[in-house]
Every structure is written in C-alpha cells, then in structure tokens.
Scaffold this active site. Structure first.
Site, mmCIF file in Angstrom:
data_model
loop_
_atom_site.group_PDB
_atom_site.id
_atom_site.type_symbol
_atom_site.label_atom_id
_atom_site.label_comp_id
_atom_site.label_asym_id
_atom_site.label_seq_id
_atom_site.Cartn_x
_atom_site.Cartn_y
_atom_site.Cartn_z
ATOM 1 C CB CYS A 150 -20.902 -18.617 47.869
ATOM 2 S SG CYS A 150 -22.199 -17.794 48.808
ATOM 3 C CB CYS B 239 -42.531 -14.641 47.785
ATOM 4 S SG CYS B 239 -43.849 -13.859 48.759
#
Length: 606
Positions: A9, A137
């Site tokens: 996915c 991040c």
C-alpha cells in the site's frame, strides 16, 4: 493451484498486512497453495523464492505496481490496487483467476517511469557506488540519527561508499562537502521536513521518509540506485526565487503534511524553551511570577510573555517557508502574529502559514516584471503583496471564526467531564503509539503543543506519558521473558527503556518492525490506558518534552506521583502482554524450512 500473493500500500503500514492476511485466508478457502510477499515499512521484505515462482500458476499483485517485474516474465499475472481486495477478497481472487494474462516484463519496464533514468546504474555497473544522504525529522532528535545510522550501516554492508548528513535539532552534523556531492552517484533525501536541496542540482535524487530509511535501509538504498531521478538539471544556482525555484518545486514530492511538519520542527525549540522557563518559574510557587521584579516574574516573561508569543508566528512563517522558500517567511510570520493577536491561536497560525506560502509562491510564479526591476521581487514585491493578501484575509475572513472555534475548543477541554476527558486520553494515547513517531503520532503531538498557547495543559500531559509507554514496555518485556528474546534483542530492550524515559517513542521501532502484529496493538492499548489515566487524574504538564526528567523541576507537573502511576500502568499492560504473547526464539527453527508464505511470515513475526 499454486498462487503467489504480493501486497503493498502507499503508506506501507497496516493495509499491506491486513490485505495479505485476508487474501491468504480467502485463497485457503478456495483450496489454493499460497506464497505471500508483503512490501511494508514495518518489517523487511522476504521475497518469494525462485522455486515458488517457477511452480506458480497464478501471480496476484494487490499493489500500484509490480515489484521486480522481471521475475514474473511469462507468468499468468493479475494486478489491481490493494483497496479493491479488502472488501471482498474471495471475489477479488476469483476475478484474478479469470482476468489474469501472461505477463511481459519488458513491456512493463518500458512503461514504468521509474526506469526512465538509468544514470545511477550507469555510474558503476554492479560495483561500488558513491551515495550521499541527508536525514531530517520534525523534532530533529531520534528519527534523524537512527535513520542516518541505519543507512550508513546498510550502505557499508552492501559494499557502497556512503556519507550521511544529519540535520537535527543542533543543526547539520557530518555535513556533506561540495566534493562529496560532486563525486556522488545518487542522493538520498530521507527527510520529513523541508531541507535545502539546491546544492544537489543535476544529481539523481531519491526522496523518502526517515521512517522508511530506518525500518528498511537496504531496500531504500536499492530503490534509490534504480529510481533516483534528476530533478533540476540546468536550473539556475542562484538569483531570484523565480522560475528556477518554481520548476524545482514542481517535481518535488511535497504536500500539506510535510509543510506543516516543517513549521512544527522550527516551532518546537521555541515551545520547549518557553515551557521549561514557565516550569522553572513555578519552582518559586505557582503564583510567584505575579510579583514584579522577582526571578519568577522574569522567567515567566521569557517563557510565557515572549517564547510562547513567538510560537504561532514561527509556525506560520516556516510553513510558508516550506512552500515558497525565503520569500514566504515574512508574510507567514506577519500572518502568524495576526493570528495570535486576533485570538485564532495555532489553528489560525497554520491557516496563515498556508495562505502566505501559496500567495508568495503565486506572486513568484505569475507576476512578471521587466529585467531591470526583477531584483526587487524577492525583497519588495513578494513580501508586500503576500503580506497584504494574508493579513487582509486573516483580519476580515479567517480570524474571527477561527478564534471562536479555538475559544470553544479551549472551553470544552478546560470544562469537560471525566468521561470526555478519559475518551480524549484514550484517543490521544492510542495515536501516540500507533506509528511511533510517524504521521499519526506527530498529529497528536502537534495538537497538544498547539494547545499550550491557550494555557491548556492536560492533553500535553497525556500525550507525553503515552509516548513513553512503547519503549519502556519493550524494556520490561525483555526483562520478564528473557528466554524469548535473543541477546541483541535484550540489549535493544535496555536501550529502549532508557529512550522511553526520555520520551523518545522511536526506541520501540526495532521491536515493532520485527513483530508488528503483536507490538503495535499492545502498544496502542498501553498508551490508551496511560492517556486515559492521565486525563482522568487531571494531570497538567507545562513542558512539551523531556520525559521523566521534567519531574525534576518542581511544579512542572501538578501531580507527579499520579503521573508516574499512569505511565507505569500503561507500560506494564503492554510489557507484560508482549512478554506473554511473544513467540520464543526456540520456536523459530521449527518453521525455518517451511516453504509457504504463511509459515515464513510466522517465522518473521514470531
């Protein structure tokens, strides 16, 4: 019938594993012999064997594309998106059996855009490649450095020369030089926030997330060497933020979420510093700051009077920066300050950031000026027009309704009953533990941080407490069931426990990557318990980071003992539960030689 099932996915998370399990069960009901290959971020891919491919009569790919298509050349193959398989897997497989056609790998490769840029492959054949990478991040603490280490180790294990630059909370470390970049065959940008990529112009670039690089470093590098593409060949290296910058952005994989995380990453140090200053002012008493001229008053002025007031403008300014580069900063900060003064808070700041960013980008792209005055655009035209647009929209359209919404939300959170508080704690706690530093985790954390500007402190306490549960719990599990963990896992458990005390949820990622179907649900349950208890107790937290070390500051947490009880309760639920459900290492050899995909997956997750 011998069948190969392949699932993937776009996010590489739960749908991949859920689809594989449902399709496998449906295939068994049809009496088929199944081999399964899952492509997700939570565990490494185990490809189906050559023997399984040779024996396969049907290949079913529930994904957007066929991974490594050349292996299935000449096989009967059916491909469809995975979302079509979930509602009725039996019907999906029956359709696959009817509609499958002989697969031509050469045709598939000819039509795939990913293979259109062979530059990285041509650089050195199958020999050593030079790879440079950047990791970043939103918080610049855990994911940044863990992903860098994972990429460096994987690159060296693969025989490549790799240099990884980290852009963390303390700035760039192990920085790439111009020579490093010039010699590189490929550039890997494992970044969840906006970073300056103009220095990589003309180089093949592969973009991914820090989570993907951390969990699947080898696959990330392998994909980068094949799929990296030149994004800005021939783009100007300097000058205005005009056509070159616009063209460069048009090929970037950016979205609203990435722009938001960029703003949050720049805002976070402001919030942490301001929150800790406020907490330090409480050392002298909860109301001590009301007395002018005292140290408590000075600390409150620094934290609440200055840092927290800059929080929303910085958030908006750097959301706009992510969208429009430097020309977006001024209109973004102006819009953010208007959001603060109008009472629209962090919600208004987010909207102001997007308004400023996209308006500045539109002016950059569509306002054409004579060459003689083009240099005025970034310092005069763009800031003026974008600031006017953003400011007027904030004052006359957005500010008042958003302020009313935020006031209503704040009133609801401050006055909600115990039932609603527990439900909110359950939700926030489960979100913090779902992807352990991923998008859902960051959404919950951003919600809590934003509420600090309205002096709403209970959600932040629940969020930080729940975020500490998974890594602490993994440490507890490795202590309680030592025989079920290998020596490296037991050592990882010790490190995970310490990271949990510091509120670094990512410490549990190695366990979640290896055993996602047990670790993630148990972590969510434990996090939900901790979040619910924190909200039920009415615990308030003044600082948005620091883990248990915040408790060393008097009055930073209003009920420190109950806070520890909430954290311990959730950690024990998850830790004891995983210690009981974990498959022992002694069970692995029993399935090591099994051929089916189902048994192979039990080995990996067991």
């Amino acid at each position: 019938m011998n069948v190969i099932l392949i699932t993937a996915c776009p996010s590489g998370m739960a749908t991949t594993f859920l689809g594989a399990r449902r399709l496998e069960q449906a295939a068994k009901r049809l009496g088929w012999q199944v081999s399964v290959e899952m492509h997700g971020e939570l565990e490494a891919v185990t490809p189906v064997s050559a023997e399984a491919i040779a024996a396969a009569e049907l290949v079913v790919v529930a994904a957007e594309r066929v991974p490594e298509p050349q292996r299935f050349d000449g096989k009967r193959l059916f491909r469809a998106p995975i979302h079509q398989a979930l509602p009725d897997p039996d019907a999906f497989l029956e359709r696959a059996a009817r509609e499958a056609a002989t697969f031509d790998a050469a045709s598939a490769n000819a039509g795939a855009p990913a293979t259109a840029t062979p530059a990285p492959q041509a650089a050195g054949g199958n020999g050593q490649r030079r790879i440079v990478a950047v990791t970043a991040c939103p918080t610049g603490v855990a994911h940044t450095f863990m992903a860098a280490e994972a990429l460096a180790q994987a690159g060296k294990a693969m025989g490549h020369a790799i240099h990884v630059e980290t852009q963390g909370s303390v700035g760039a470390q192990n920085a790439l030089t111009a020579d490093d970049i010039a010699a590189a065959d490929v550039v890997v940008l494992a970044c969840d926030i906006e970073v300056d990529d103009t220095r990589f112009a003309g180089k093949p670039i592969y973009r991914t997330s820090t989570g993907a690089a951390l969990k699947q470093p080898k696959q990330t590098l392998e994909t980068a060497l094949v799929d990296a593409q030149v994004e800005s060949s021939g783009a100007p290296q300097g000058g205005s933020a005009g056509a070159g910058g616009g063209a460069r952005k048009s090929v970037k994989e950016r979205g609203l979420y990435k722009h938001l995380l960029t703003g949050v990453s720049f805002m976070l140090p402001m919030v942490v510093a301001g929150g800790l200053c406020i907490a330090l002012s409480f050392v002298f008493g909860i109301k001590a700051f009301e007395q002018e001229g005292t140290l408590a008053a000075a600390l409150m002025q620094i934290g609440g009077g200055t840092a927290f007031k800059l929080m929303v403008p910085v958030l908006a300014g750097y959301i706009a920066y992510s969208i429009a580069d430097r020309p977006g900063i001024a209109p973004g900060m102006i819009g953010g300050m208007l959001a603060s003064t109008l009472g629209a808070g962090f919600i208004g700041g987010i909207l102001a950031g997007f308004l400023a960013g996209y308006s500045a980008s539109a002016v950059t792209r569509y306002v054409k000026l004579p060459a003689s005055v083009e240099s005025l655009k970034p310092i005069l035209i763009i800031p003026l027009l974008a600031s006017l647009f953003t400011g007027l929209v904030m004052i006359y359209v957005v500010g008042t309704p958003v302020a009313a919404i935020l006031a209503g939300l704040t009133q609801f959170l401050n006055n909600m009953g115990s039932t609603n508080a527990v439900l909110l704690g359950l939700l926030l706690g489960a979100m913090m533990c779902f992807d352990m530093g991923g998008p859902v985790n960051k959404a919950a954390y951003t919600f809590g941080v934003g509420l600090l500007s309205t002096e709403t402190y209970m959600p932040m306490a629940a969020i930080m407490a729940a975020g500490m549960v998974p890594p602490i719990a993994m440490g507890i599990a490795t202590l309680l069931a030592r025989g079920k963990f290998s020596q490296p896992e037991r050592e990882a458990g010790k490190a995970s426990f310490v990271l949990g005390l510091c509120f670094i949820t990512e410490g549990a990622i190695p366990f979640a990557a290896k055993d996602p179907l047990r670790v993630i649900p148990l972590a969510m349950i434990g996090g939900a318990v901790t979040g619910a208890l924190s909200m039920w107790f009415g615990i308030k937290l003044m600082a948005p980071h620091g883990g248990l070390f915040v408790l060393l500051i008097p009055n930073a947490v209003n009920m420190a003992l109950l806070y520890l009880v909430a954290i311990a309760a959730g950690s024990l639920v998850t830790g004891v539960g995983y210690a009981l459900l974990k498959r022992g290492e002694s069970e692995l050899p029993a399935v090591a030689d099994a051929g089916s995909g189902a048994v192979a997956r039990e080995q990996r997750t067991g």
